[in-house]
Design an enzyme around this catalytic site. Structure first.
Site, PDB file in Angstrom:
ATOM      1  N   CYS A 132      -9.944  43.943  -5.893  1.00  0.00           N
ATOM      2  CA  CYS A 132     -10.527  43.605  -4.599  1.00  0.00           C
ATOM      3  C   CYS A 132     -11.278  44.845  -4.148  1.00  0.00           C
ATOM      4  O   CYS A 132     -10.743  45.960  -4.234  1.00  0.00           O
ATOM      5  CB  CYS A 132      -9.449  43.217  -3.585  1.00  0.00           C
ATOM      6  SG  CYS A 132     -10.093  42.945  -1.921  1.00  0.00           S
ATOM      7  N   THR A 188     -18.128  41.686  -4.117  1.00  0.00           N
ATOM      8  CA  THR A 188     -16.820  41.135  -3.780  1.00  0.00           C
ATOM      9  C   THR A 188     -16.222  40.534  -5.036  1.00  0.00           C
ATOM     10  O   THR A 188     -16.924  39.852  -5.785  1.00  0.00           O
ATOM     11  CB  THR A 188     -16.934  40.052  -2.691  1.00  0.00           C
ATOM     12  OG1 THR A 188     -15.799  39.169  -2.743  1.00  0.00           O
ATOM     13  CG2 THR A 188     -18.176  39.201  -2.853  1.00  0.00           C
TER      14      THR A 188
END
Length: 235
Positions: free
Chosen positions: A201, A88
């Site tokens: 992202c 992440t």
């Protein structure tokens, strides 16, 4: 000649599981490409309930989130991982806490991305990601430490990018109108001088890619995976 046994790659995932599934798929595909035959990646995965992490993000409880991930990292190391990925971008805000908890190397996603940008001969890049990633300094400063000039979208565009990530991509929803919205955001970053765009992202790669941008894009998930496989297969 015997093929060397790849090192075990540890994954801290589930943030969201949609992108963690991409990590797992890409890791195995790349190992198979490099070693051939029936080879696949040696992986240990610890996957969180993202609702718990998102609640801490929204409340600004980053220390607690870091403690959670540090504890999970210890478990992954104990399970045999020899290199660690935090799957992440946003939670790289607590990367230092995670690294401090283990004795194996954490491959920092910002570093792998920045190296790819510099290898492409670029210095000024646009950054797409969650609101936390675009607006807080932890990610931009790490990129800047590699000599990059980082541009982020305007406030309205940041809100759109963030909403699509949490309300759609993290929930497995991919909409054409959102793809078009991202294309327009990318276009405005290019107009502002971006020579390339970082897809900062891990879910964004589910929506847009190189075909959606007039300048080079840097898919952080794929770049992270490539660095992990390099580390796993290194002599």
């Amino acid at each position: 000649m015997t093929t060397p046994t790849p090192r075990v790659i540890g994954l801290l995932g589930g943030m969201s599981w949609e992108s963690s599934a991409e990590y797992y798929r890409l890791l195995n595909e790349l190992v198979r490409e490099r070693l051939g035959g029936l080879h696949s990646a040696r992986v240990v995965l610890s996957s969180v309930d993202f609702a718990d992490i998102e609640r801490l993000q929204a409340a600004g409880e980053w220390d607690e989130a870091g403690q959670v991930l540090a504890g999970l990292a210890k478990g992954v190391e104990a399970a045999g991982a020899e290199v660690l990925l935090l799957c992440t971008n946003t939670m790289h805000k607590v990367a230092d806490e995670v690294q401090a908890a283990v004795g194996i190397p954490l491959l920092h996603l910002c570093d792998t991305t920045a190296r790819a940008v510099r290898a492409a001969g670029l210095e000024r890049v646009g950054l797409l990601g969650t609101g936390f990633t675009m607006e807080q300094s932890f990610y931009r400063d790490r990129l800047a430490s590699h000599g990059l000039d980082v541009l982020v979208p305007g406030e309205a565009d940041r809100a759109v990018v963030h909403r699509v990530i949490y309300d759609e991509l993290c929930q497995g929803v991919v909409r054409e109108e959102s793809r078009q919205a991202y294309r327009e955001v990318i276009g405005r970053l290019v107009e502002a001088g971006a020579e390339g765009v970082i897809l900062g992202c891990t879910e964004i790669e589910l929506l847009v890619g190189q075909a959606d941008s007039p300048v080079p894009v840097f898919p952080t998930t794929r770049l992270h995976v490539e660095a992990a496989v390099d580390a796993a297969l290194a002599p």
